[in-house]
Design an enzyme around this catalytic site. Sequence first.
Site, PDB file in Angstrom:
ATOM      1  N   SER A 153      -9.330  31.403  35.047  1.00 25.19           N
ATOM      2  CA  SER A 153      -9.550  30.354  34.066  1.00 25.19           C
ATOM      3  C   SER A 153      -9.269  30.941  32.688  1.00 25.19           C
ATOM      4  O   SER A 153      -9.935  31.893  32.277  1.00 25.19           O
ATOM      5  CB  SER A 153     -11.019  29.892  34.180  1.00 25.19           C
ATOM      6  OG  SER A 153     -11.354  29.048  33.102  1.00 25.19           O
ATOM      7  N   LYS A 179      -5.692  28.269  35.587  1.00 28.00           N
ATOM      8  CA  LYS A 179      -6.373  27.093  35.028  1.00 28.00           C
ATOM      9  C   LYS A 179      -6.424  27.242  33.515  1.00 28.00           C
ATOM     10  O   LYS A 179      -6.849  28.288  33.012  1.00 28.00           O
ATOM     11  CB  LYS A 179      -7.777  27.010  35.630  1.00 28.00           C
ATOM     12  CG  LYS A 179      -8.772  26.134  34.896  1.00 28.00           C
ATOM     13  CD  LYS A 179     -10.043  25.972  35.723  1.00 28.00           C
ATOM     14  CE  LYS A 179     -11.283  26.070  34.870  1.00 28.00           C
ATOM     15  NZ  LYS A 179     -12.533  25.999  35.668  1.00 28.00           N
ATOM     16  N   LYS A 181      -7.830  25.920  29.925  1.00 29.13           N
ATOM     17  CA  LYS A 181      -8.819  25.096  29.236  1.00 29.13           C
ATOM     18  C   LYS A 181      -8.069  24.232  28.236  1.00 29.13           C
ATOM     19  O   LYS A 181      -7.183  24.740  27.518  1.00 29.13           O
ATOM     20  CB  LYS A 181      -9.820  25.995  28.504  1.00 29.13           C
ATOM     21  CG  LYS A 181     -10.722  26.776  29.440  1.00 29.13           C
ATOM     22  CD  LYS A 181     -11.678  25.845  30.171  1.00 29.13           C
ATOM     23  CE  LYS A 181     -12.753  26.609  30.902  1.00 29.13           C
ATOM     24  NZ  LYS A 181     -13.699  25.701  31.596  1.00 29.13           N
ATOM     25  N   ASP A 206      -8.681  22.167  32.641  1.00 29.48           N
ATOM     26  CA  ASP A 206     -10.115  21.860  32.610  1.00 29.48           C
ATOM     27  C   ASP A 206     -10.481  21.455  31.190  1.00 29.48           C
ATOM     28  O   ASP A 206     -10.360  22.259  30.260  1.00 29.48           O
ATOM     29  CB  ASP A 206     -10.920  23.099  33.050  1.00 29.48           C
ATOM     30  CG  ASP A 206     -12.416  22.827  33.133  1.00 29.48           C
ATOM     31  OD1 ASP A 206     -12.852  21.697  32.833  1.00 29.48           O
ATOM     32  OD2 ASP A 206     -13.149  23.770  33.515  1.00 29.48           O
ATOM     33  N   GLU A 231      -9.581  18.919  35.745  1.00 28.10           N
ATOM     34  CA  GLU A 231     -11.023  19.112  35.931  1.00 28.10           C
ATOM     35  C   GLU A 231     -11.799  18.481  34.786  1.00 28.10           C
ATOM     36  O   GLU A 231     -11.502  18.728  33.617  1.00 28.10           O
ATOM     37  CB  GLU A 231     -11.284  20.619  36.022  1.00 28.10           C
ATOM     38  CG  GLU A 231     -12.708  21.014  36.347  1.00 28.10           C
ATOM     39  CD  GLU A 231     -12.858  22.540  36.499  1.00 28.10           C
ATOM     40  OE1 GLU A 231     -11.847  23.243  36.725  1.00 28.10           O
ATOM     41  OE2 GLU A 231     -13.997  23.024  36.379  1.00 28.10           O
ATOM     42  N   ASP A 256     -16.627  18.753  37.840  1.00 28.80           N
ATOM     43  CA  ASP A 256     -17.446  19.953  37.700  1.00 28.80           C
ATOM     44  C   ASP A 256     -18.814  19.469  37.178  1.00 28.80           C
ATOM     45  O   ASP A 256     -19.714  19.149  37.983  1.00 28.80           O
ATOM     46  CB  ASP A 256     -16.735  20.918  36.732  1.00 28.80           C
ATOM     47  CG  ASP A 256     -17.530  22.163  36.375  1.00 28.80           C
ATOM     48  OD1 ASP A 256     -18.701  22.259  36.743  1.00 28.80           O
ATOM     49  OD2 ASP A 256     -16.987  23.077  35.692  1.00 28.80           O
ATOM     50  N   LYS A 280     -20.279  24.816  42.052  1.00 31.05           N
ATOM     51  CA  LYS A 280     -20.930  25.969  41.420  1.00 31.05           C
ATOM     52  C   LYS A 280     -22.353  25.978  41.927  1.00 31.05           C
ATOM     53  O   LYS A 280     -23.078  24.993  41.739  1.00 31.05           O
ATOM     54  CB  LYS A 280     -20.943  25.823  39.893  1.00 31.05           C
ATOM     55  CG  LYS A 280     -19.584  25.975  39.228  1.00 31.05           C
ATOM     56  CD  LYS A 280     -19.686  25.879  37.724  1.00 31.05           C
ATOM     57  CE  LYS A 280     -18.296  25.953  37.097  1.00 31.05           C
ATOM     58  NZ  LYS A 280     -18.312  25.562  35.669  1.00 31.05           N
ATOM     59  N   GLY A 308     -16.798  29.127  38.497  1.00 34.21           N
ATOM     60  CA  GLY A 308     -17.451  30.323  37.961  1.00 34.21           C
ATOM     61  C   GLY A 308     -18.107  30.027  36.631  1.00 34.21           C
ATOM     62  O   GLY A 308     -17.803  29.019  35.980  1.00 34.21           O
TER      63      GLY A 308
HETATM   64  O1  OSB Z   1     -15.969  24.667  33.219  1.00 34.08           O
HETATM   65  O2  OSB Z   1     -15.489  25.957  34.814  1.00 34.08           O
HETATM   66  C1  OSB Z   1     -15.991  25.796  33.691  1.00 34.08           C
HETATM   67  C2  OSB Z   1     -17.064  29.163  32.221  1.00 34.08           C
HETATM   68  C3  OSB Z   1     -18.260  28.817  31.645  1.00 34.08           C
HETATM   69  C4  OSB Z   1     -18.676  27.498  31.695  1.00 34.08           C
HETATM   70  C5  OSB Z   1     -17.902  26.536  32.342  1.00 34.08           C
HETATM   71  C6  OSB Z   1     -16.715  26.881  32.951  1.00 34.08           C
HETATM   72  C7  OSB Z   1     -16.278  28.219  32.857  1.00 34.08           C
HETATM   73  C8  OSB Z   1     -14.991  28.684  33.390  1.00 34.08           C
HETATM   74  C9  OSB Z   1     -14.870  30.162  33.685  1.00 34.08           C
HETATM   75  O3  OSB Z   1     -14.028  27.979  33.528  1.00 34.08           O
HETATM   76  C10 OSB Z   1     -14.805  30.447  35.121  1.00 34.08           C
HETATM   77  C11 OSB Z   1     -14.995  31.921  35.411  1.00 34.08           C
HETATM   78  O4  OSB Z   1     -14.015  32.642  35.392  1.00 34.08           O
HETATM   79  O5  OSB Z   1     -16.141  32.348  35.671  1.00 34.08           O
HETATM   80 MG    MG Z   2     -15.088  23.365  34.643  1.00 31.43          MG
END
Ligand code: OSB
Ligand code: MG
Length: 386
Positions: A153, A179, A181, A206, A231, A256, A280, A308
């Site tokens: 991510s 992925k 952001k 995402d 996402e 999510d 999660k 994650g």
């Molecule tokens: O939206 O998936 C998410 C990290 C912190 C809070 C929300 C998210 C995330 C990530 C990181 O996308 C995922 C990771 O590598 O742990």
């Molecule tokens: Mg997410």
Amino acid sequence: MQGSSEIIEYHPEKRIHAIKIDAVEVRLIRLPLIEPFETSFGKIDSRLIFLVSLEADGLTGWGEVVAEEEPLYSYETVQTALHVIRDFLGPALLTQSIESVYDLAKRLAPFRGHNMAKAGLELAFMDLLAKVEGQSLSELIGGERKRVDVGVSLGIQPVISRLLERVEKYLKLGYQRIKLKIKPGWDLDVVDEVRRKYPQILLSVDANAAYTFGDVDHLKMLDDFNLLMIEQPLQYDDLMDHARLQELMKTRLCLDESIVNHRHARLALELDSCRIINVKIGRVGGYSEALGIHNLCVGRNVPVWCGGMLESGIGRAHNIALASLKGFTLPGDISASSRYFERDVIYPEVTVAPDGTVAVPDGVGLGFEVDLDFIKHLTETRVYIA
Ligand code: OSB
Ligand code: MG
């Protein structure tokens, strides 16, 4: 038999050990991130990691509460979780032996919400139970994979060129899915550049709830990029507008934030609010709910993947076990320790093989050693409930 105080008949063919918890311990440690992580709701450069352990007859089970310092991704924070565990959830575990993770979930159910706090305790309990049973976490939950597929991510960057560098770096390391952001102002152009440079890769985005249904025409333009999924484009607690959006888009939506338990997962699938679910363990309140969501999705042929929260190795070890279940058919946000931290709290650290997979350990419990000396050295806050 090691470490349990009594044996009870639980299921006709399976004897399980009821566990009498002697103590709950919380430790907060700060781990700097190797590089800042920026999402649509903000930027962080370190993680205040919330470790929780349960002791029973000389054995220790480890879990992690994934709440962040600010209530942005979720209303929970490190401090709310500390309060709720210290004053309510922790004491509730000390009253009577616990027979199973479902028993534990039932014990905590009267306390509403606070899923991440509850999940931290469930995680620690499952590591403990696995140790009592002499099994790996993956075995304990019925995992089928020996290796899990992983992706990365990538946070919002100051300029696109930096993002392109990151994409290249992680593809070279073998990560199977990228992925990105996104947020208004960092979306179509960015995705267009990445897709143009890498026409074939598994690519997803995402938004962390940065848009509303009013942005439908803009969001529909994401259909041009052959994305694996989009996402959480809309509000964190919405299911209805996601269903309206899904109906208008060809790209699959993945939820999510909006899926906080098994019932919400059912509702989302009934409404067609999404066609993929990010599971999660922290967000849904622990293994009990995560397993339920997994089974629901397997039954309906809906792909799931393991999300994650920039966890330390302890939370990540649990994610690896979860992702070994057969329904986790898409690469998870389970990156190598070195993607996040200079030094992790477990050894060996988590590594990603050149084929973009992580080995599911077969050692007892987490399958990693917890580096207690390092953790003790970093502890900023310690709470001991016995
Ligand atoms: O939206 O998936 C998410 C990290 C912190 C809070 C929300 C998210 C995330 C990530 C990181 O996308 C995922 C990771 O590598 O742990
Ligand atoms: Mg997410």
